[in-house]
Design a protein around this motif. Structure first.
Motif, PDB file in Angstrom:
ATOM      1  N   ASP A 167       0.970 -42.194  39.688  1.00  0.00           N
ATOM      2  CA  ASP A 167       2.413 -42.797  39.672  1.00  0.00           C
ATOM      3  C   ASP A 167       3.281 -42.621  40.728  1.00  0.00           C
ATOM      4  O   ASP A 167       4.123 -43.652  41.236  1.00  0.00           O
ATOM      5  N   GLU A 168       4.081 -42.096  40.703  1.00  0.00           N
ATOM      6  CA  GLU A 168       4.581 -40.800  42.489  1.00  0.00           C
ATOM      7  C   GLU A 168       3.983 -42.137  43.296  1.00  0.00           C
ATOM      8  O   GLU A 168       5.128 -42.635  44.429  1.00  0.00           O
ATOM      9  N   TYR A 169       3.329 -41.912  43.898  1.00  0.00           N
ATOM     10  CA  TYR A 169       2.554 -42.299  45.005  1.00  0.00           C
ATOM     11  C   TYR A 169       2.085 -43.226  45.077  1.00  0.00           C
ATOM     12  O   TYR A 169       1.431 -43.845  46.254  1.00  0.00           O
ATOM     13  N   GLU A 170       1.455 -44.434  43.968  1.00  0.00           N
ATOM     14  CA  GLU A 170       1.547 -45.001  43.923  1.00  0.00           C
ATOM     15  C   GLU A 170       0.469 -45.224  44.392  1.00  0.00           C
ATOM     16  O   GLU A 170       0.013 -46.423  45.493  1.00  0.00           O
ATOM     17  N   THR A 177       0.140 -33.392  34.737  1.00  0.00           N
ATOM     18  CA  THR A 177       0.803 -33.790  36.334  1.00  0.00           C
ATOM     19  C   THR A 177       0.463 -34.808  36.950  1.00  0.00           C
ATOM     20  O   THR A 177       0.747 -35.473  37.844  1.00  0.00           O
ATOM     21  N   ILE A 178      -1.575 -34.838  36.857  1.00  0.00           N
ATOM     22  CA  ILE A 178      -1.875 -35.440  37.751  1.00  0.00           C
ATOM     23  C   ILE A 178      -1.283 -37.046  38.075  1.00  0.00           C
ATOM     24  O   ILE A 178      -1.118 -37.780  38.714  1.00  0.00           O
ATOM     25  N   ASN A 179      -1.298 -37.895  36.946  1.00  0.00           N
ATOM     26  CA  ASN A 179      -1.190 -38.996  36.372  1.00  0.00           C
ATOM     27  C   ASN A 179       0.619 -38.747  36.508  1.00  0.00           C
ATOM     28  O   ASN A 179       0.850 -39.853  37.231  1.00  0.00           O
ATOM     29  N   GLY A 180       1.040 -37.474  37.003  1.00  0.00           N
ATOM     30  CA  GLY A 180       2.408 -38.090  36.798  1.00  0.00           C
ATOM     31  C   GLY A 180       2.562 -38.370  39.048  1.00  0.00           C
ATOM     32  O   GLY A 180       3.259 -39.285  39.633  1.00  0.00           O
ATOM     33  N   TYR A 181       1.700 -37.722  40.023  1.00  0.00           N
ATOM     34  CA  TYR A 181       1.522 -37.958  40.974  1.00  0.00           C
ATOM     35  C   TYR A 181       0.868 -39.336  41.717  1.00  0.00           C
ATOM     36  O   TYR A 181       1.559 -39.405  42.317  1.00  0.00           O
TER      37      TYR A 181
END
Length: 135
Positions: free
Chosen positions: A43-46, A37-41
């Motif tokens: 990536d999402e927020y660059e 989940t953290i890695n997704g965030y």
């Protein structure tokens, strides 16, 4: 002091230390179990150079913040998702004003500094721009 009081004091200290240790282990486990989940965030927020380990470090209070980039006028930092700059990063500076998501400080040498909270946040971190001293 009597031996009885010393034993009770030692037992109370042991209970407190055990509670703190269990809380820290629980927090570490919770953050670690949310790695995907953290890695997704991230990536999402660059978030530049930020890694899962950086997010974990600020969430379990190993670090107050992690510098993840910079512009000509500001350092870009990642910290916990709630506001702690007045207590941690801006320690020793005097808070002078707040305008929405921007906080103004007077630095140790009279310089003006600002911290801007971005809308880039999640339950695990938030991105901030901390101005460099104006000289």
């Amino acid at each position: 002091m009597s031996k009885k009081i010393w034993k009770k004091a030692a037992a109370a200290v042991a209970v407190c230390l055990t509670a703190v240790l269990l809380a820290e282990i629980g927090l570490f486990a919770w953050v670690t179990s949310n790695k995907d989940t953290i890695n997704g965030y991230l990536d999402e927020y660059e978030t530049g150079t930020a890694t899962f380990e950086d997010v974990r470090a600020v969430n379990v209070f190993w670090k107050d913040y992690v510098k993840i980039g910079e512009t000509e006028k500001s350092d870009i930092v990642l910290s916990r998702s709630y506001w702690l700059f007045g207590l941690t990063i801006m320690r020793g500076c005097k808070k002078t004003d707040r305008m929405g998501n921007m906080f103004c400080y007077e630095g140790r040498h009279g310089e003006t500094l600002t911290v801007v909270q971005t809308d880039e946040w999640c339950p695990f971190f938030r991105v901030y721009y901390v101005s460099k001293a104006d000289g």
